[in-house]
Design a protein around this motif. Structure first.
Motif, PDB file in Angstrom:
ATOM      1  N   GLN A   1      -0.802 -13.968  -5.479  1.00 47.56           N
ATOM      2  CA  GLN A   1       0.404 -13.520  -4.794  1.00 47.56           C
ATOM      3  C   GLN A   1       1.052 -13.918  -3.806  1.00 47.56           C
ATOM      4  O   GLN A   1       2.490 -14.040  -3.268  1.00 47.56           O
ATOM      5  CB  GLN A   1      -0.021 -12.356  -4.243  1.00 47.56           C
ATOM      6  CG  GLN A   1      -0.671 -11.156  -5.497  1.00 47.56           C
ATOM      7  CD  GLN A   1      -1.507 -10.368  -4.111  1.00 47.56           C
ATOM      8  OE1 GLN A   1      -1.338  -9.936  -3.407  1.00 47.56           O
ATOM      9  NE2 GLN A   1      -1.419  -8.690  -5.177  1.00 47.56           N
TER      10      GLN A   1
ATOM     11  N   GLY B   1       0.879  -1.196  -0.327  1.00 43.14           N
ATOM     12  CA  GLY B   1       0.134  -0.154  -0.269  1.00 43.14           C
ATOM     13  C   GLY B   1       0.395   1.058   0.762  1.00 43.14           C
ATOM     14  O   GLY B   1       0.908   2.252  -0.636  1.00 43.14           O
TER      15      GLY B   1
ATOM     16  N   ASP C   1      -8.292   7.386   0.621  1.00 45.14           N
ATOM     17  CA  ASP C   1      -9.412   6.106   0.091  1.00 45.14           C
ATOM     18  C   ASP C   1     -10.114   5.576   1.360  1.00 45.14           C
ATOM     19  O   ASP C   1     -10.399   4.720   1.887  1.00 45.14           O
ATOM     20  CB  ASP C   1      -8.761   5.446  -0.634  1.00 45.14           C
ATOM     21  CG  ASP C   1      -7.482   4.302   0.144  1.00 45.14           C
ATOM     22  OD1 ASP C   1      -6.640   4.807   1.197  1.00 45.14           O
ATOM     23  OD2 ASP C   1      -7.412   3.508   0.302  1.00 45.14           O
TER      24      ASP C   1
HETATM   25  P1  ADP Z   1      -5.433  -1.225   3.774  1.00 44.31           P
HETATM   26  O1  ADP Z   1      -5.264  -2.595   4.262  1.00 44.31           O
HETATM   27  O2  ADP Z   1      -5.982   0.099   4.428  1.00 44.31           O
HETATM   28  O3  ADP Z   1      -7.004  -1.235   2.674  1.00 44.31           O
HETATM   29  P2  ADP Z   1      -3.215  -0.137   2.197  1.00 44.31           P
HETATM   30  O4  ADP Z   1      -2.393   0.616   2.317  1.00 44.31           O
HETATM   31  O5  ADP Z   1      -2.571  -1.619   2.048  1.00 44.31           O
HETATM   32  O6  ADP Z   1      -4.924  -0.856   2.602  1.00 44.31           O
HETATM   33  O7  ADP Z   1      -3.331  -0.939   0.490  1.00 44.31           O
HETATM   34  C1  ADP Z   1      -4.550   0.203   0.376  1.00 44.31           C
HETATM   35  C2  ADP Z   1      -4.646   0.123  -1.386  1.00 44.31           C
HETATM   36  O8  ADP Z   1      -3.800  -0.135  -2.247  1.00 44.31           O
HETATM   37  C3  ADP Z   1      -5.427  -0.942  -1.711  1.00 44.31           C
HETATM   38  O9  ADP Z   1      -6.979  -0.934  -0.933  1.00 44.31           O
HETATM   39  C4  ADP Z   1      -5.249  -1.745  -3.013  1.00 44.31           C
HETATM   40  O10 ADP Z   1      -5.624  -0.565  -3.634  1.00 44.31           O
HETATM   41  C5  ADP Z   1      -3.785  -1.380  -3.387  1.00 44.31           C
HETATM   42  N1  ADP Z   1      -3.021  -2.714  -2.643  1.00 44.31           N
HETATM   43  C6  ADP Z   1      -1.993  -2.674  -1.702  1.00 44.31           C
HETATM   44  N2  ADP Z   1      -1.676  -3.907  -1.877  1.00 44.31           N
HETATM   45  C7  ADP Z   1      -2.300  -4.705  -2.661  1.00 44.31           C
HETATM   46  C8  ADP Z   1      -2.022  -5.595  -2.988  1.00 44.31           C
HETATM   47  N3  ADP Z   1      -1.137  -6.707  -1.884  1.00 44.31           N
HETATM   48  N4  ADP Z   1      -2.469  -6.519  -3.529  1.00 44.31           N
HETATM   49  C9  ADP Z   1      -4.109  -5.520  -4.238  1.00 44.31           C
HETATM   50  N5  ADP Z   1      -3.960  -3.898  -4.494  1.00 44.31           N
HETATM   51  C10 ADP Z   1      -3.096  -3.675  -3.091  1.00 44.31           C
END
Ligand code: ADP
Ligand code: ZN
Length: 215
Positions: A92, A32, A163
């Motif tokens: 993944q 993220g 978001d």
């Molecule tokens: P949270 O766990 O609070 O939803 P993250 O910071 O981990 O937030 O991720 C934010 C966004 O980034 C997710 O909603 C997604 O769109 C994208 N994302 C992050 N990690 C992944 C992943 N491993 N696979 C697909 N999308 C991801």
């Protein structure tokens, strides 16, 4: 030691990852954070994922697997790792196994953080982060001690994720339940799963994680 923090958005993965970094010298790999950095610096990949992230959907497996592969090839690959927000799909998870095996490394444990859905929406819509050191706060449950000043580094600049609104949070929870929750059974079958209650105080949860990891 290489571990995964698994759990829905808002479960506290980032907060606990920071603790493990500080107390045990592990390196945090948050897809993220990497995607937000790409989006904020306006790279081609960042532009491609911006809409998907804003909606709360998952970006494609090849993009995040590529990000992790790059990290494992670099400096981070020399340290014990905490995977935070990765893997989020079975594809993944398989890719991570293969990448670690290539480096002669293995996964030690997967810590599942359990939190019920109502608490998650509440946590996420109130959270904000220090722009300088990344400390995570919450409007009601963990405000700064002094109004507008970071407890850790004294910075007065904070950020809220775009978001972190209710609509996107609902989509992210749906994606978690459909695409990520199957990993719980996957890692349980491999004997790697350690579940902790994510609803208590931050220190108590950190203690439980340490115990479950034998740290
Ligand atoms: P949270 O766990 O609070 O939803 P993250 O910071 O981990 O937030 O991720 C934010 C966004 O980034 C997710 O909603 C997604 O769109 C994208 N994302 C992050 N990690 C992944 C992943 N491993 N696979 C697909 N999308 C991801
Ligand atoms: Zn700070």
């Amino acid at each position: 030691m290489n571990i995964i923090l698994l759990g829905p958005p808002g479960a506290g993965k980032g907060t606990q990852a920071r603790r493990l970094v500080e107390e045990h010298g592990l390196v945090q790999l948050s897809t993220g954070d990497m995607l937000r950095a790409a989006r904020n610096s306006g790279t081609e990949m960042g532009r491609k994922v911006a809409d998907v992230m804003a909606r709360g959907d998952l970006v494609t497996d090849d993009i995040v697997i590529g990000l992790i592969a790059e990290q494992l090839d670099g400096e981070a690959g020399k340290h014990g790792l905490i995977f935070d927000g990765f893997p989020r799909t079975l594809a993944q998870a398989d890719a991570l196994d293969a990448l670690l095996a290539e480096k002669g490394r293995a996964l030690d444990a997967v810590v599942e953080m359990r939190v019920d859905e109502d608490a998650l929406v509440d946590r996420i819509t109130g959270r904000f982060t220090c722009a300088k050191c990344g400390e995570v706060y919450h409007d009601r449950t963990k405000p700064t001690a002094k109004d507008g000043v970071c407890d850790v580094c004294g910075s007065t600049e904070f950020v809220r994720r775009s978001d972190d609104n209710e609509e996107s949070v609902r989509v992210r929870l749906g994606a978690y339940n459909r695409q990520t929750a199957p990993l719980i059974g996957y890692y349980h079958a491999k004997g790697k799963l350690r579940s902790v209650d994510g609803l208590g105080a931050i220190d108590a949860i950190a203690g439980e994680i340490r115990t479950r990891l034998g740290l």
